[in-house]
Write a protein that holds these residues in place. Structure first.
Motif, PDB file in Angstrom:
ATOM      1  N   ARG A 121       0.797  -1.223   0.000  1.00 15.70           N
ATOM      2  CA  ARG A 121       0.000   0.000   0.000  1.00 15.70           C
ATOM      3  C   ARG A 121       0.836   1.282   0.000  1.00 15.70           C
ATOM      4  O   ARG A 121       0.331   2.370   0.290  1.00 15.70           O
ATOM      5  N   ASN A 122       2.107   1.162  -0.384  1.00 20.11           N
ATOM      6  CA  ASN A 122       2.972   2.336  -0.578  1.00 20.11           C
ATOM      7  C   ASN A 122       3.062   3.224   0.666  1.00 20.11           C
ATOM      8  O   ASN A 122       3.128   4.455   0.559  1.00 20.11           O
ATOM      9  N   VAL A 123       3.085   2.598   1.837  1.00 15.81           N
ATOM     10  CA  VAL A 123       3.066   3.368   3.079  1.00 15.81           C
ATOM     11  C   VAL A 123       4.322   4.225   3.238  1.00 15.81           C
ATOM     12  O   VAL A 123       4.241   5.410   3.599  1.00 15.81           O
ATOM     13  N   VAL A 124       5.493   3.654   2.969  1.00 18.45           N
ATOM     14  CA  VAL A 124       6.735   4.397   3.161  1.00 18.45           C
ATOM     15  C   VAL A 124       6.842   5.551   2.166  1.00 18.45           C
ATOM     16  O   VAL A 124       7.150   6.693   2.533  1.00 18.45           O
ATOM     17  N   GLN A 125       6.556   5.253   0.894  1.00 18.41           N
ATOM     18  CA  GLN A 125       6.610   6.309  -0.120  1.00 18.41           C
ATOM     19  C   GLN A 125       5.556   7.374   0.137  1.00 18.41           C
ATOM     20  O   GLN A 125       5.794   8.574  -0.029  1.00 18.41           O
ATOM     21  N   GLY A 126       4.371   6.930   0.561  1.00 17.47           N
ATOM     22  CA  GLY A 126       3.300   7.883   0.845  1.00 17.47           C
ATOM     23  C   GLY A 126       3.641   8.805   2.001  1.00 17.47           C
ATOM     24  O   GLY A 126       3.323  10.002   1.980  1.00 17.47           O
ATOM     25  N   ASN A 127       4.305   8.260   3.007  1.00 18.42           N
ATOM     26  CA  ASN A 127       4.741   9.073   4.139  1.00 18.42           C
ATOM     27  C   ASN A 127       5.751  10.121   3.687  1.00 18.42           C
ATOM     28  O   ASN A 127       5.690  11.285   4.113  1.00 18.42           O
ATOM     29  N   ALA A 128       6.671   9.705   2.799  1.00 17.17           N
ATOM     30  CA  ALA A 128       7.678  10.649   2.297  1.00 17.17           C
ATOM     31  C   ALA A 128       7.024  11.776   1.493  1.00 17.17           C
ATOM     32  O   ALA A 128       7.395  12.951   1.640  1.00 17.17           O
ATOM     33  N   ILE A 129       6.048  11.433   0.664  1.00 23.46           N
ATOM     34  CA  ILE A 129       5.346  12.448  -0.132  1.00 23.46           C
ATOM     35  C   ILE A 129       4.600  13.416   0.775  1.00 23.46           C
ATOM     36  O   ILE A 129       4.621  14.640   0.580  1.00 23.46           O
ATOM     37  N   SER A 130       3.958  12.879   1.785  1.00 23.10           N
ATOM     38  CA  SER A 130       3.173  13.720   2.693  1.00 23.10           C
ATOM     39  C   SER A 130       4.051  14.681   3.484  1.00 23.10           C
ATOM     40  O   SER A 130       3.605  15.760   3.878  1.00 23.10           O
ATOM     41  N   HIS A 131       5.307  14.271   3.757  1.00 27.39           N
ATOM     42  CA  HIS A 131       6.232  15.126   4.501  1.00 27.39           C
ATOM     43  C   HIS A 131       7.048  16.064   3.611  1.00 27.39           C
ATOM     44  O   HIS A 131       7.620  17.033   4.119  1.00 27.39           O
ATOM     45  N   ALA A 132       7.121  15.774   2.316  1.00 30.53           N
ATOM     46  CA  ALA A 132       8.022  16.510   1.432  1.00 30.53           C
ATOM     47  C   ALA A 132       7.647  18.001   1.381  1.00 30.53           C
ATOM     48  O   ALA A 132       6.475  18.346   1.225  1.00 30.53           O
ATOM     49  N   PRO A 133       8.627  18.895   1.492  1.00 30.83           N
ATOM     50  CA  PRO A 133       8.323  20.330   1.507  1.00 30.83           C
ATOM     51  C   PRO A 133       7.766  20.853   0.190  1.00 30.83           C
ATOM     52  O   PRO A 133       7.113  21.910   0.170  1.00 30.83           O
ATOM     53  N   ASP A 134       8.014  20.151  -0.910  1.00 29.29           N
ATOM     54  CA  ASP A 134       7.532  20.635  -2.202  1.00 29.29           C
ATOM     55  C   ASP A 134       6.205  20.006  -2.627  1.00 29.29           C
ATOM     56  O   ASP A 134       5.730  20.224  -3.736  1.00 29.29           O
ATOM     57  N   THR A 135       5.569  19.210  -1.759  1.00 30.85           N
ATOM     58  CA  THR A 135       4.292  18.585  -2.114  1.00 30.85           C
ATOM     59  C   THR A 135       3.180  19.640  -2.096  1.00 30.85           C
ATOM     60  O   THR A 135       2.959  20.319  -1.085  1.00 30.85           O
ATOM     61  N   ARG A 136       2.482  19.768  -3.215  1.00 32.51           N
ATOM     62  CA  ARG A 136       1.368  20.701  -3.332  1.00 32.51           C
ATOM     63  C   ARG A 136       0.052  19.996  -3.624  1.00 32.51           C
ATOM     64  O   ARG A 136      -1.015  20.562  -3.439  1.00 32.51           O
ATOM     65  N   ASP A 137       0.153  18.748  -4.081  1.00 32.65           N
ATOM     66  CA  ASP A 137      -1.053  18.017  -4.447  1.00 32.65           C
ATOM     67  C   ASP A 137      -0.751  16.535  -4.332  1.00 32.65           C
ATOM     68  O   ASP A 137       0.411  16.115  -4.347  1.00 32.65           O
ATOM     69  N   PHE A 138      -1.795  15.716  -4.182  1.00 29.84           N
ATOM     70  CA  PHE A 138      -1.644  14.268  -4.145  1.00 29.84           C
ATOM     71  C   PHE A 138      -2.131  13.664  -5.458  1.00 29.84           C
ATOM     72  O   PHE A 138      -3.138  14.107  -6.017  1.00 29.84           O
ATOM     73  N   ASP A 139      -1.421  12.644  -5.931  1.00 25.27           N
ATOM     74  CA  ASP A 139      -1.809  11.935  -7.152  1.00 25.27           C
ATOM     75  C   ASP A 139      -2.810  10.846  -6.774  1.00 25.27           C
ATOM     76  O   ASP A 139      -2.431   9.789  -6.271  1.00 25.27           O
ATOM     77  N   PHE A 140      -4.082  11.087  -7.024  1.00 24.68           N
ATOM     78  CA  PHE A 140      -5.108  10.127  -6.659  1.00 24.68           C
ATOM     79  C   PHE A 140      -5.217   8.971  -7.647  1.00 24.68           C
ATOM     80  O   PHE A 140      -6.038   8.069  -7.472  1.00 24.68           O
ATOM     81  N   ASN A 141      -4.400   8.984  -8.666  1.00 27.35           N
ATOM     82  CA  ASN A 141      -4.339   7.851  -9.594  1.00 27.35           C
ATOM     83  C   ASN A 141      -3.159   6.930  -9.294  1.00 27.35           C
ATOM     84  O   ASN A 141      -2.907   5.969 -10.033  1.00 27.35           O
ATOM     85  N   TRP A 142      -2.446   7.212  -8.223  1.00 28.23           N
ATOM     86  CA  TRP A 142      -1.327   6.363  -7.775  1.00 28.23           C
ATOM     87  C   TRP A 142      -1.906   5.298  -6.852  1.00 28.23           C
ATOM     88  O   TRP A 142      -2.492   5.612  -5.815  1.00 28.23           O
ATOM     89  N   VAL A 143      -1.779   4.041  -7.236  1.00 29.11           N
ATOM     90  CA  VAL A 143      -2.435   2.968  -6.491  1.00 29.11           C
ATOM     91  C   VAL A 143      -1.441   1.890  -6.078  1.00 29.11           C
ATOM     92  O   VAL A 143      -0.355   1.775  -6.657  1.00 29.11           O
TER      93      VAL A 143
END
Length: 326
Positions: A121-143
């Motif tokens: 379920r991409n937990v580690v990568q998802g955590n990194a994206i959620s913490h990343a300073p340059d994240t402005r949006d989430f890719d809801f097509n990433w499964v």
């Protein structure tokens, strides 16, 4: 009060030493001598030590250490694995060896499920994206991948493998297993597990392959290039046994080339991996630092068993967890 015997341990606290919060457990059965104390006053302490208590492979059991302890009677080791000891050498000294099998089964099985879920379920990568300073949006097509109603192949259906199967049943997984010996029909039925006498059959059908074997000459590098090629391109490999069970060079290539989708390892060889190891550069790999049974409740049970086993040996009482040299 009973005059307690002396036990030697490696050291206190640090990354490999006995945590101070567990010292009282041992002190119910022994007077503790740490390796530094022994080395500073061998004439005083060496003749007194009757038990050597190994906390996660420390101290290393060498001929020099054994020669220095003339009244040693027992070596009591934490954990089920004994591949860190030269049992044939130890047997020449007439020493009893004990371990603590079974106590970490549930916590290790929990960790196995955590790694499977995290990788699927991409937990580690998802955590990194959620913490990343340059994240402005989430890719809801990433499964990710479903666990529920997928196929799990368990290689090694000992007590830990069976505990994993019990948990996997709750996810309505189809459970395949390969083991040196087939389980009783009643045990298979209880978790709805199907036996694969040929490991290739399991590898070809499984969405997740869980490795839970002991390290032996027969299991060393048992998952190599040929075995990885048999797996589905969408499969995820999880290892909670020993790092040497998987050919890590072959795994690097398989993950880079898309032979399998991902892997999650709680064990590697060596531990930790060199910081420039190619496995550590892969985004489709999760690595954790051998924390399968690392819960406070489990560790307390283990150190209690280490101390009790050694104390019973010294008192001439029966112990179930005797390890024999082979």
């Amino acid at each position: 009060m009973e005059d307690l015997p002396y036990a030697l341990l490696s050291h206190s606290d640090g990354s490999r030493g006995l945590p101070k919060r567990y010292e009282d457990i041992i002190k119910q059965h022994f007077k503790i001598i740490y390796l530094e104390e022994l080395n500073n006053n061998k004439d005083l302490y060496a003749p007194k030590i009757q038990a050597l208590l190994l906390w996660w492979h420390r101290p290393v059991v060498t001929k020099e250490l054994l020669d220095s302890l003339p009244n040693l009677k027992v070596i009591s080791s934490s954990g089920a694995g004994v591949d860190h000891m030269d049992l044939k050498l130890i047997s020449t000294y007439g020493l009893k060896v004990t371990n603590t099998p079974g106590l970490g089964d549930d916590s290790t099985a929990d960790m196995a499920m955590a790694l499977m879920l995290a990788s699927a379920r991409n937990v580690v990568q998802g955590n990194a994206i959620s913490h990343a300073p340059d994240t402005r949006d989430f890719d809801f097509n990433w499964v990710g991948e479903d666990i529920t109603e997928s196929t799990l192949g368990i290689i090694g259906m000992g007590s830990i493998g069976y505990a994993i199967a019990q948990r996997a049943k709750a996810f309505r997984m189809r459970i395949l297993y390969h083991n040196r010996n087939r389980r009783a029909v009643e045990e298979e039925s209880a978790v709805a597990a199907e036996y694969c006498s040929n490991m290739a059959d399991l590898l070809q059908q499984s969405d997740f392959v869980m490795v839970a074997v002991k390290l032996t000459p027969q299991t060393d590098s048992m998952i190599g290039r040929d075995q990885l090629q048999m797996m589905k391109a969408t499969a995820i490999l999880i290892n909670i046994s020993r790092g040497q069970v998987i050919d890590q060079a072959a795994l690097v290539d398989a993950l880079k080339q898309g032979v399998i989708k991902a892997a999650a390892l709680d064990v590697t060889y060596p531990e930790p991996l060199p910081r420039n190891h190619p496995l550590l550069s892969l985004k489709n790999l999760i690595v954790t630092p051998h924390i399968g049974n690392a819960t406070d409740k489990t560790r307390r049970k283990i150190i209690q068993k280490v101390a009790v086993n050694a104390a019973r040996i010294l008192k001439g009482l029966p112990v179930n967890d005797i390890v024999e040299a082979k």
